[in-house]
Motif scaffolding. Structure first.
Motif, PDB file in Angstrom:
ATOM      1  N   SER A 168      53.927  58.811 -82.520  1.00 32.87           N
ATOM      2  CA  SER A 168      54.061  57.488 -81.894  1.00 32.87           C
ATOM      3  C   SER A 168      52.712  56.890 -81.510  1.00 32.87           C
ATOM      4  O   SER A 168      52.534  55.668 -81.554  1.00 32.87           O
ATOM      5  CB  SER A 168      54.965  57.576 -80.661  1.00 32.87           C
ATOM      6  OG  SER A 168      54.407  58.440 -79.679  1.00 32.87           O
ATOM      7  N   LYS A 169      51.753  57.748 -81.107  1.00 37.89           N
ATOM      8  CA  LYS A 169      50.429  57.237 -80.723  1.00 37.89           C
ATOM      9  C   LYS A 169      49.684  56.707 -81.939  1.00 37.89           C
ATOM     10  O   LYS A 169      49.017  55.672 -81.874  1.00 37.89           O
ATOM     11  CB  LYS A 169      49.621  58.351 -80.050  1.00 37.89           C
ATOM     12  CG  LYS A 169      50.112  58.724 -78.678  1.00 37.89           C
ATOM     13  CD  LYS A 169      49.322  57.993 -77.626  1.00 37.89           C
ATOM     14  CE  LYS A 169      49.702  58.481 -76.243  1.00 37.89           C
ATOM     15  NZ  LYS A 169      48.724  58.127 -75.227  1.00 37.89           N
ATOM     16  N   ILE A 170      49.763  57.437 -83.042  1.00 39.21           N
ATOM     17  CA  ILE A 170      49.115  56.967 -84.265  1.00 39.21           C
ATOM     18  C   ILE A 170      49.759  55.664 -84.717  1.00 39.21           C
ATOM     19  O   ILE A 170      49.072  54.706 -85.083  1.00 39.21           O
ATOM     20  CB  ILE A 170      49.204  58.038 -85.369  1.00 39.21           C
ATOM     21  CG1 ILE A 170      48.310  59.225 -85.013  1.00 39.21           C
ATOM     22  CG2 ILE A 170      48.814  57.462 -86.728  1.00 39.21           C
ATOM     23  CD1 ILE A 170      48.353  60.363 -86.022  1.00 39.21           C
ATOM     24  N   GLN A 171      51.077  55.598 -84.664  1.00 43.43           N
ATOM     25  CA  GLN A 171      51.779  54.382 -85.069  1.00 43.43           C
ATOM     26  C   GLN A 171      51.384  53.190 -84.193  1.00 43.43           C
ATOM     27  O   GLN A 171      51.125  52.088 -84.682  1.00 43.43           O
ATOM     28  CB  GLN A 171      53.293  54.600 -85.003  1.00 43.43           C
ATOM     29  CG  GLN A 171      54.107  53.435 -85.545  1.00 43.43           C
ATOM     30  CD  GLN A 171      55.595  53.614 -85.295  1.00 43.43           C
ATOM     31  OE1 GLN A 171      56.058  53.513 -84.160  1.00 43.43           O
ATOM     32  NE2 GLN A 171      56.355  53.882 -86.360  1.00 43.43           N
ATOM     33  N   GLU A 172      51.314  53.427 -82.883  1.00 46.65           N
ATOM     34  CA  GLU A 172      50.959  52.343 -81.962  1.00 46.65           C
ATOM     35  C   GLU A 172      49.551  51.821 -82.227  1.00 46.65           C
ATOM     36  O   GLU A 172      49.327  50.605 -82.327  1.00 46.65           O
ATOM     37  CB  GLU A 172      51.057  52.839 -80.521  1.00 46.65           C
ATOM     38  CG  GLU A 172      50.634  51.802 -79.488  1.00 46.65           C
ATOM     39  CD  GLU A 172      50.435  52.385 -78.109  1.00 46.65           C
ATOM     40  OE1 GLU A 172      49.961  51.632 -77.226  1.00 46.65           O
ATOM     41  OE2 GLU A 172      50.716  53.569 -77.902  1.00 46.65           O
ATOM     42  N   ASN A 173      48.581  52.730 -82.341  1.00 41.85           N
ATOM     43  CA  ASN A 173      47.207  52.299 -82.559  1.00 41.85           C
ATOM     44  C   ASN A 173      47.017  51.661 -83.933  1.00 41.85           C
ATOM     45  O   ASN A 173      46.248  50.715 -84.084  1.00 41.85           O
ATOM     46  CB  ASN A 173      46.257  53.484 -82.388  1.00 41.85           C
ATOM     47  CG  ASN A 173      46.019  53.832 -80.929  1.00 41.85           C
ATOM     48  OD1 ASN A 173      45.215  53.209 -80.250  1.00 41.85           O
ATOM     49  ND2 ASN A 173      46.735  54.836 -80.432  1.00 41.85           N
ATOM     50  N   ALA A 174      47.720  52.192 -84.935  1.00 43.44           N
ATOM     51  CA  ALA A 174      47.639  51.596 -86.270  1.00 43.44           C
ATOM     52  C   ALA A 174      48.203  50.178 -86.257  1.00 43.44           C
ATOM     53  O   ALA A 174      47.632  49.263 -86.860  1.00 43.44           O
ATOM     54  CB  ALA A 174      48.384  52.458 -87.280  1.00 43.44           C
ATOM     55  N   MET A 175      49.321  49.975 -85.536  1.00 44.71           N
ATOM     56  CA  MET A 175      49.915  48.637 -85.466  1.00 44.71           C
ATOM     57  C   MET A 175      49.001  47.677 -84.711  1.00 44.71           C
ATOM     58  O   MET A 175      48.869  46.506 -85.075  1.00 44.71           O
ATOM     59  CB  MET A 175      51.284  48.716 -84.773  1.00 44.71           C
ATOM     60  CG  MET A 175      52.092  47.411 -84.821  1.00 44.71           C
ATOM     61  SD  MET A 175      52.595  46.926 -86.483  1.00 44.71           S
ATOM     62  CE  MET A 175      51.587  45.460 -86.734  1.00 44.71           C
ATOM     63  N   ALA A 176      48.349  48.176 -83.657  1.00 47.76           N
ATOM     64  CA  ALA A 176      47.396  47.334 -82.927  1.00 47.76           C
ATOM     65  C   ALA A 176      46.226  46.947 -83.821  1.00 47.76           C
ATOM     66  O   ALA A 176      45.743  45.803 -83.775  1.00 47.76           O
ATOM     67  CB  ALA A 176      46.897  48.065 -81.682  1.00 47.76           C
ATOM     68  N   GLY A 177      45.755  47.900 -84.640  1.00 46.33           N
ATOM     69  CA  GLY A 177      44.680  47.590 -85.582  1.00 46.33           C
ATOM     70  C   GLY A 177      45.104  46.572 -86.619  1.00 46.33           C
ATOM     71  O   GLY A 177      44.358  45.643 -86.949  1.00 46.33           O
ATOM     72  N   VAL A 178      46.324  46.717 -87.149  1.00 44.08           N
ATOM     73  CA  VAL A 178      46.842  45.754 -88.121  1.00 44.08           C
ATOM     74  C   VAL A 178      46.956  44.368 -87.489  1.00 44.08           C
ATOM     75  O   VAL A 178      46.635  43.346 -88.109  1.00 44.08           O
ATOM     76  CB  VAL A 178      48.210  46.222 -88.664  1.00 44.08           C
ATOM     77  CG1 VAL A 178      48.885  45.123 -89.477  1.00 44.08           C
ATOM     78  CG2 VAL A 178      48.041  47.473 -89.514  1.00 44.08           C
ATOM     79  N   LEU A 179      47.431  44.323 -86.238  1.00 45.64           N
ATOM     80  CA  LEU A 179      47.512  43.046 -85.519  1.00 45.64           C
ATOM     81  C   LEU A 179      46.149  42.368 -85.467  1.00 45.64           C
ATOM     82  O   LEU A 179      46.024  41.173 -85.782  1.00 45.64           O
ATOM     83  CB  LEU A 179      48.036  43.290 -84.104  1.00 45.64           C
ATOM     84  CG  LEU A 179      47.772  42.187 -83.066  1.00 45.64           C
ATOM     85  CD1 LEU A 179      48.448  40.886 -83.480  1.00 45.64           C
ATOM     86  CD2 LEU A 179      48.241  42.625 -81.683  1.00 45.64           C
ATOM     87  N   ASN A 180      45.120  43.110 -85.079  1.00 48.28           N
ATOM     88  CA  ASN A 180      43.794  42.513 -84.967  1.00 48.28           C
ATOM     89  C   ASN A 180      43.245  42.092 -86.327  1.00 48.28           C
ATOM     90  O   ASN A 180      42.577  41.061 -86.441  1.00 48.28           O
ATOM     91  CB  ASN A 180      42.841  43.500 -84.290  1.00 48.28           C
ATOM     92  CG  ASN A 180      43.206  43.748 -82.839  1.00 48.28           C
ATOM     93  OD1 ASN A 180      43.781  42.886 -82.178  1.00 48.28           O
ATOM     94  ND2 ASN A 180      42.906  44.926 -82.342  1.00 48.28           N
ATOM     95  N   LEU A 181      43.526  42.872 -87.363  1.00 45.95           N
ATOM     96  CA  LEU A 181      43.053  42.519 -88.703  1.00 45.95           C
ATOM     97  C   LEU A 181      43.812  41.320 -89.272  1.00 45.95           C
ATOM     98  O   LEU A 181      43.311  40.642 -90.168  1.00 45.95           O
ATOM     99  CB  LEU A 181      43.187  43.718 -89.643  1.00 45.95           C
ATOM    100  CG  LEU A 181      42.247  44.891 -89.362  1.00 45.95           C
ATOM    101  CD1 LEU A 181      42.517  46.039 -90.324  1.00 45.95           C
ATOM    102  CD2 LEU A 181      40.786  44.452 -89.466  1.00 45.95           C
ATOM    103  N   SER A 182      45.010  41.041 -88.736  1.00 49.82           N
ATOM    104  CA  SER A 182      45.761  39.874 -89.202  1.00 49.82           C
ATOM    105  C   SER A 182      45.108  38.569 -88.762  1.00 49.82           C
ATOM    106  O   SER A 182      45.477  37.494 -89.231  1.00 49.82           O
ATOM    107  CB  SER A 182      47.206  39.937 -88.698  1.00 49.82           C
ATOM    108  OG  SER A 182      47.271  39.748 -87.292  1.00 49.82           O
TER     109      SER A 182
END
Length: 745
Positions: free
Chosen positions: A490-504
């Motif tokens: 869940s931590k990897i998923q959360e941080n990956a999604m936050a990174g994708v958000l910022n890259l969007s």
């Protein structure tokens, strides 16, 4: 606020350390300050509680002891102040280590001298305020204050690398302060105190040592600085430096953990922000370039050299600094930061003699026009000197950054913010590209813990600046991040999604995400392991929806809009989460094909129920009304809103005295669209409510919120309806649509 002509004692007391002995500042608590009329007793309380956190490094705002101080009180304060200085013995000095050790030994000798003098002063009344003994001790007190500030800087967490690179300035300050001690001791009349011979010998020893003391940058400092500059040169050429050399530097200055790097980065960021605001200062651009290079160096150390971090420690970066800024600006409104003259946000705040703050350009014009009074108080100014209000300037900077406010003057002056595309130095640029390459490699080739550290760093890097986002997109980080969204951790998923958000937020990143990851983002929106992860997915959809083609693709996914409305409706989500989801829905409504899809997802009843359950007047109220107004632009949306009592609710909100102008604006927009699509029956309902016209005129008078035109249109509709009803308009054809009518109330 302080007067520019107040005595040094008062002005500098705003910065005094809480450990200073307050008694040194006053003997009689009923003494009045001649300029400010402040009671010194309350002043001492302010001094005692003020921390030194707002002081910039290598600035020493010492307090001059008052004239009426007794020699006993002064000696007590000196002994306590010396004790505060000696308490730094166990601290790690980032520069001039040997010199400070010698200085602390001399302070220890001075404590022995002062304690002996304290015992033998006899009748303190024989030492008048202008006696050589008192004057000498007062000077030493000021020197000790400055020395304590200098030592604080050289042991300060977060400022270690910066102080190391200022080693020459530290040496200069230490040399001046040390020799000043010698000068002041020579002026002290030792014979008038009748000290023992061994203490007299100790005084002579300290005088000789401090007089001949020639502090120079130490060999180890020079070596470490040379290593830093060598590594910065490698960064400029995009060459990875030797990790062992970097570790030697970090060990010397005392940076040992990931969290230490975070503190250094936060400090450097604040220094860069202040330097940008002080562009008129000499060599400001050169200093910003160096600070930017050091920022790149520390970021590289945090990501590549010291990546070890516990799973729950990422809040050190994400929350601590943000919370500090939020505490600083909580409750501030734009009007709190306006210049009293121009009524615009101050870009260069300065203080005049009366203690009031104005924008420099406005007060300069005021004084240049022949006015010699304070604009707010009308008091005649004895002096027109202007003093920079750095504290207010910093608050303005953080308030504007937190609220997305762009200062108009910044465009003309080409001032940069942390979101600039390119850093201020080639070294920082090169370091950023090396970091992006390293992190992408970690995503592709690392184990579980390595991947976790990499996604955490990507989350931080992409939040920091658009330059970092650009580097990571070019390094190929998007595809592995999207794959990690399906991670069972869940931590990897959360941080990956936050990174994708910022890259969007990046143009190229947005296209890659929409092309490869739109389906998985919608899956995360509905099934993400954590609430935060689902909210990041909602925000990512908002940024993607700004492109018309992507907005259409999002709408065509049957689970996207329903997932967003689930957040808006859900009881487990707070107001901020609901607002983020509503922003994404509003973004999708910019594409007309999504209108019926939002209605089909049950948006109207969900939003109206939310308005009825929420306290009227909050930010969520404005967002709900804005979304309903957008839906009501079409007849089917109008029918849905009216049939569920939306008109009555909108009128109630408009007539409320407890709502903000923004809420009133959106309620007017909703009512206007209902009238345009609902016909005269809707207008007739408004006519029957005696409060509507008064509320509309209130909105009309408050044009700054953009609702005046809509309010004017509604007022005109109501007047036309009344004229037709009384027959005064003759045979004029109705201007309202009559195609579709519903029961309005």
């Amino acid at each position: 606020m302080v007067s520019s002509h107040a005595s040094p004692t008062f002005v500098n007391s705003l910065y005094i350390s809480p450990t200073f002995h307050v008694a040194v500042l006053l003997e009689k608590t009923n003494h009045k300050h001649p300029k400010t009329n402040f009671d010194l007793k309350s002043r001492s309380s302010m001094i005692h509680t003020k921390t030194g956190s707002g002081r910039r490094i290598l600035i020493f705002p010492a307090v001059q002891p008052c004239e009426s101080i007794s020699i006993g009180t002064l000696l007590d304060s000196l002994i306590q102040l010396a004790g505060d200085i000696l308490a730094f013995k166990s601290k790690h000095f980032s520069t001039n280590k040997q010199s400070f050790r010698e200085t602390l030994r001399r302070i220890q000798n001075l404590v022995i001298i002062f304690e002996e003098i304290r015992v033998r002063v006899g009748n303190p009344r024989r030492f008048f305020h202008d006696s050589p003994a008192l004057l000498s001790l007062k000077e030493i007190h000021v020197i000790f204050q400055k020395l304590k500030f200098l030592i604080e800087d050289c042991t300060r967490d977060g400022a270690r690398l910066c102080m190391m690179m200022n080693s020459d300035q530290v040496s200069d300050h230490l040399r001046v302060l040390t020799r000043s001690i010698s000068t002041s001791l020579v002026a002290f009349p030792v014979a008038s105190v009748d000290l023992p011979s061994e203490v007299n010998d100790l005084v002579d020893l300290v005088v000789r040592q401090t007089r001949k003391y020639g502090v120079q940058p130490e060999t180890n400092d020079i070596r470490v600085m040379s290593s830093v500059y060598r590594i910065l040169a490698l960064f400029e050429n995009r060459v990875s430096p030797d990790p062992d050399e970097i570790n030697r530097i970090l060990d010397y200055v005392g940076i040992k953990k990931w969290g230490d790097c975070v503190k250094e980065i936060n400090f450097l960021g604040e220094e860069i922000a202040v330097e940008r605001l002080d562009e008129k200062k000499k060599n400001s651009n050169v200093r910003v370039e160096l600070l930017s290079s050091l920022m790149g160096f520390i970021c590289y150390c945090r990501c590549v050299i010291l990546p070890r971090i516990e799973r729950d420690d990422h809040h050190l970066y994400h929350e601590d600094d943000t919370k500090k800024d939020q505490d600083l600006i909580r409750g501030l409104k734009d009007e709190d930061l306006l210049c009293p003259i121009s009524l615009e946000i101050m870009m260069d705040p300065v203080v005049i003699e009366t203690g009031h703050t104005y924008d420099r350009s406005s007060i300069t014009k005021w004084i240049g026009s022949g006015n010699i009074t304070c604009p707010k108080t009308g008091k005649i100014l004895a002096s027109t000197d202007l003093v920079d209000n750095v504290s207010v300037r910093r608050v303005i900077y953080k308030h504007c950054r937190a609220n997305g406010i762009v200062l108009a003057g910044n465009v003309g002056r080409r001032r940069k913010t942390q979101d600039d595309v390119v850093p201020e130095s080639l070294a920082a640029t090169g370091a950023g590209k090396l970091i992006a390459k390293f992190l992408t490699s970690e995503l592709l080739n690392g184990g579980k813990e390595t991947i976790y550290r990499a996604v955490r760093e990507i989350r931080v890097q992409t939040k920091t600046s658009s330059f970092n986002r650009s580097c990571l997109v070019k390094s190929g980080a998007v595809s592995p991040l999207l794959r990690l969204l399906r991670s069972e951790d869940s931590k990897i998923q959360e941080n990956a999604m936050a990174g994708v958000l910022n890259l969007s937020k990046h143009v190229t990143g947005k296209s890659k995400i929409a092309g490869e990851g739109l389906k998985i983002i919608v899956e995360i929106l509905n099934e993400g392991a954590k609430t935060e992860t689902r909210l990041y997915a909602a925000s990512a959809l908002f940024y993607l929806s700004s492109d018309e083609d992507y907005s259409k693709l999002i709408g065509e996914n049957p689970d996207s809009i329903s997932g967003l409305m689930k957040i808006v409706k859900g009881e487990d989500y707070g107001g901020s989460a609901k607002r983020n989801a509503l922003l994404a829905v509003m973004g999708l409504l910019m594409q007309s094909d999504n209108h019926w899809r939002v209605l089909a997802a049950g948006a109207v009843p969900i939003l109206l129920d939310l308005l009825r359950s929420e306290e009227i007047g909050g930010e969520l109220t404005a967002d709900c009304l804005a979304t309903l107004a957008k839906l009501a632009e079409y007849p089917d949306g109008t029918i849905g809103v009216i049939r569920r009592g939306g008109l009555k609710l909108a009128v109630k909100i408009l007539s409320s005295s407890d709502v903000s102008p923004a809420v009133k604006q959106h309620s007017v927009g909703l009512i206007l669209n209902l009238c345009l699509n609902g016909g005269r029956d809707v207008v007739g309902v408004l006519v029957k409510n005696s409060l509507v016209m008064g509320s509309l005129y209130t909105v009309l008078s408050n044009g700054e919120y953009g609702g005046s035109k809509k309010a004017s249109a509604l007022i005109r509709m109501i007047h036309e309806f009344q004229e037709r009803k009384t027959g005064s308009s003759g045979s004029v054809e109705p201007s309202l649509q009559r195609g579709r009518f519903v029961h309005a109330w």
